[in-house]
Design an enzyme around this catalytic site. Structure first.
Site, PDB file in Angstrom:
ATOM      1  N   HIS A  22     -18.965  46.064  10.983  1.00  0.00           N
ATOM      2  CA  HIS A  22     -18.681  47.469  11.287  1.00  0.00           C
ATOM      3  C   HIS A  22     -19.640  47.933  12.370  1.00  0.00           C
ATOM      4  CE1 HIS A  22     -16.626  48.667   7.239  1.00  0.00           C
ATOM      5  NE2 HIS A  22     -16.221  47.493   7.675  1.00  0.00           N
ATOM      6  N   GLU A  71     -21.535  50.491  12.552  1.00  0.00           N
ATOM      7  CA  GLU A  71     -22.831  50.928  12.020  1.00  0.00           C
ATOM      8  C   GLU A  71     -23.742  49.754  11.703  1.00  0.00           C
ATOM      9  OE1 GLU A  71     -19.718  51.743  10.978  1.00  0.00           O
ATOM     10  OE2 GLU A  71     -19.823  53.450   9.621  1.00  0.00           O
TER      11      GLU A  71
END
Length: 178
Positions: free
Chosen positions: A77, A79
């Site tokens: 992801h 993040e």
């Protein structure tokens, strides 16, 4: 009389907004960077989520976007990649004094990584009704039972962030792809 005065009354500038306000120019500037990353993800046929990590002392440390398809990695992801980049830039797993900007509310995995990295603030664009773990479904980043909490500011350029995701999935549906 100063340039922000009108009829003897002083009007606040955008920089007078508190950092908890999603309209604060600092948040808008960095969310635009995250949206650039989301556009890169879309161009690679990845779900268009972008993330940026900013040190309040050193400036931008990391910029990333989803790479799950490219890397064949369910943890890739935006993040998670940005947190890794920022930790390497600081040579520390503790991201004290940093802010995570992400176009979509973090999922449980990413919210957990925020807690583990000791990020003091998360700023996101649009909510995630299916997996949001900062405000929508869970409150991992502010859960008092955990050893660290992060301040959360949601709704920065929310319509624009949601629009990018909506357009991506609408195109997928038109093409009959997953």
């Amino acid at each position: 009389m100063d340039i922000y005065s009108y009829n003897g009354r002083v009007d606040p500038t955008p920089f007078d907004l508190p950092l908890t306000d999603p309209r604060h120019p600092f948040h808008v500037e960095h969310m635009l960077m995250a949206l650039d990353e989301a556009a890169d993800a879309a161009a690679e046929d990845e779900v268009p989520v972008g993330a940026v990590i900013v040190s309040l002392k050193q400036g931008v440390l990391a910029r990333a976007h989803n790479q799950r398809e490219r890397l064949h990695d369910p943890t890739a992801h935006a993040e998670m990649i940005a947190i890794t980049q920022a930790a390497q830039a600081l040579r520390s797993w503790r991201l004290d004094g940093c802010v995570l900007y992400v176009t979509l509310e973090p999922c449980p995995m990413c919210a957990g990584a925020v807690v583990q990295a000791r990020l003091p603030m998360v700023v996101y664009g649009c909510t995630d009704a299916k997996a949001g773990a900062c405000d929508t479904l869970y409150h991992i980043t502010t859960d008092a039972r955990l050893n660290h909490r992060a301040q959360v500011v949601g709704g920065v350029l929310a319509e624009r962030c949601a629009g990018v995701l909506g357009e991506f999935f609408a195109a997928k549906r038109r093409l009959g792809k997953k």
